[in-house]
Structure formats: C-alpha cells, structure tokens
Enzyme design. Structure first.
Site, PDB file in Angstrom:
ATOM      1  N   GLU A  38       6.829   2.634   0.177  1.00  0.00           N
ATOM      2  CA  GLU A  38       6.280   2.563   1.540  1.00  0.00           C
ATOM      3  C   GLU A  38       7.454   2.410   2.530  1.00  0.00           C
ATOM      4  OE1 GLU A  38       4.150  -1.128   1.967  1.00  0.00           O
ATOM      5  OE2 GLU A  38       3.126  -0.518   3.807  1.00  0.00           O
ATOM      6  N   LYS A 109      -2.418   4.585   5.918  1.00  0.00           N
ATOM      7  CA  LYS A 109      -2.830   3.339   5.241  1.00  0.00           C
ATOM      8  C   LYS A 109      -4.080   2.722   5.869  1.00  0.00           C
ATOM      9  CE  LYS A 109      -0.679  -1.053   3.708  1.00  0.00           C
ATOM     10  NZ  LYS A 109       0.594  -1.810   3.699  1.00  0.00           N
ATOM     11  N   CYS A 142       0.512   0.536  -0.674  1.00  0.00           N
ATOM     12  CA  CYS A 142       0.717  -0.896  -0.894  1.00  0.00           C
ATOM     13  C   CYS A 142      -0.573  -1.705  -0.983  1.00  0.00           C
ATOM     14  CB  CYS A 142       1.684  -1.444   0.159  1.00  0.00           C
ATOM     15  SG  CYS A 142       2.534  -2.925  -0.441  1.00  0.00           S
TER      16      CYS A 142
HETATM   17  C1  ACM Z   1       2.118  -4.420   1.921  1.00  0.00           C
HETATM   18  O1  ACM Z   1       1.033  -3.878   2.071  1.00  0.00           O
HETATM   19  N1  ACM Z   1       3.239  -3.855   2.379  1.00  0.00           N
HETATM   20  C2  ACM Z   1       2.235  -5.709   1.207  1.00  0.00           C
END
Ligand code: ACM
Length: 268
Positions: A38, A109, A142
């Site tokens: 990420e 995301k 993530c």
């Molecule tokens: C995250 O979602 N970067 C912990």
C-alpha cells in the site's frame, strides 16, 4: 502462473528514489504477477492533507503510474501497487493493477484505517474482478482484511487470487488472510512494507511478513518481519476453482444467504 511480492522500506516522500529501488528489486525475480505494498512509493504517515495532496497523482497521467506501466511492459509482469490517487481534488487510497499490455484497473480502499479517515476519501469502486492470463483476480487494501465480506465478495465474483497491498501495523492480518484463503478456497498475496516511520507526532512500525497463501491456508512463501524481500512462487490458479472440501461439501453451494441478512444492514 508465478506470483509474488516486493517487501521493502520506502523513504517518506522520495517517490522517484522509491520507484527506482522498488522496480530494481522487482526485476531481480522473474514472475507473471508481482504485488507491492500500500502507498508503496510515497510512504504512509502524511502530516496533513496538504502534504498528501502534494504527493498524490492522477492515474493514468501521473509519474508513478507511467513509470510502473513502463516497467510492466518491459518485464512482461503484471504489477499491483498502492498509491494516493488524486481525483478532482479528492484523494483515494488506491491499489492499481497494471498489465504488461498497458491496461489497468483501479480499486479504491473501502475501509479507511485510523487517521486515514482524516486524509482520504472512502473508496467508491466497490469490489470487482479482472482477468489476467486467463485467471480472475481482485484487489483489497490493507485494513480491508478485517472485513471478510470484502474478500468473500471477490471470491463470489470468481476471483482465484486476492491481491492485497498493505502497510500493516497490527499483527493480525497475515493470520486472517490464511483464513480468508481457506473459507473461500482461493490464493491471496499480501505485500506488506517494513521499517518505522516517525512523523506527524506518531511512530509506526510496519510488520512485514508478506506472504502468498494457498486455498488450504498454507503460506507458500513468507518474508521476514523486518528485512527486504522479493519472492515469487509457482501456483496453479485452477485449484481455486474447486470449492469442495469433500464430494458433498462445497463451500459456495453450502452457503445460506437468506440467513445472513444482518450482514447487509446497518449496525443495530
Ligand atoms: C492500514 O490499513 N494501513 C493498517
């Protein structure tokens, strides 16, 4: 299909250097598909929105995307990476899959973690599947790991591999992704970063342990917690088409969606 990850430590804000280093690392291993972490080339701990906006880039016109696209063409490798994506003044925490023919897919995301909520706009793409070399795959980023619904959605859409760029700071996701593999009978690739960032009055240490998991939950390859690693493994994605634990036990046929209505409602 040979698939893997690049686990490394970007230097905050040094996009050009990080890209050069990341691509150099990636080229040390021959693979069909490689996943980067990420926010792979910017770093994670932005002081504020101004700093984030200065490092965010539009896709496909930004420098990062064009550099990765060129690397994908040159190596014949599909490359997945995380990046702050600028869209009409908003910034998404996005994962981008770039194919060797230059085609690309963007996932934004869905579940923002902690301070990310103050910086990024929640993703609006939802969960979708694309095809590369005859194999269906999809992306999460993530903290999306904590929502089994995300990976389940991808698996129900036919994903044989879930690609998971990450900047993990908690020690749970690597274990959870092995379970996501078992309960969906799919492969997953978690590419996490390493190192510590101390900025914005905060200090975060990332947990490494990047991995490729198989439908039986086994980690086929796994990096260390705090060392750079470029690893890849040959997998047979067809294994992920078989959803049977036993002849009469098919993890998808056995679902009872009519009993799961609480899942798609707001919290009571
Ligand atoms: C995250 O979602 N970067 C912990």
């Amino acid at each position: 299909m040979k698939v893997g990850f690049v686990q490394f430590k970007p230097q905050f804000g040094k996009v050009r250097e990080n890209l050069q280093r990341g691509i150099e690392l990636m080229k040390s291993v021959d693979a069909d598909l490689m996943v980067f972490p990420e926010l792979a080339f910017t770093g994670y701990l932005f002081e504020d929105r101004t700093e984030l906006e200065a490092l965010a880039e539009p896709i496909p016109h930004g420098y990062t995307f064009r550099t990765i696209q060129e690397a994908a063409r040159e190596t014949g490798t599909a490359i997945v990476y995380g990046a702050p994506e600028e869209v009409k003044g908003a910034v998404f925490n996005s994962a981008v899959a770039v194919l060797p023919d230059g085609g690309f897919f963007i996932y934004r995301k869905a579940h923002l973690f902690d301070r990310e909520k103050l910086l990024f706009k929640p993703g609006d793409t939802g969960f979708f599947v694309f095809e590369f070399r005859g194999v269906k795959m999809g992306m999460i980023v993530c903290y999306d790991w904590a929502f089994p619904e995300a990976t389940r959605s991808l698996a129900l859409l036919g994903a044989q591999i879930v690609l998971h760029p990450a900047n993990l700071v908690l020690p749970y996701a690597q274990r959870a992704m092995r379970i996501r593999s078992i309960e969906n009978r799919i492969f997953t690739i978690t590419a996490n970063r390493i190192g510590t960032e101390e900025r914005a009055g905060l200090k975060l240490t990332f947990t490494g342990w990047s991995q490729v998991t198989a439908p039986n939950g086994e980690a086929l390859i796994e990096a260390e917690r705090d060392t750079e690693a470029v690893m890849a493994v040959e997998i047979d994605p067809e294994e992920a088409l078989n959803k049977k634990f036993t002849e009469l036990t098919d993890i998808f046929d056995d679902r009872r969606p009519e009993l799961y209505t609480a899942i798609v409602k707001e919290r009571a």
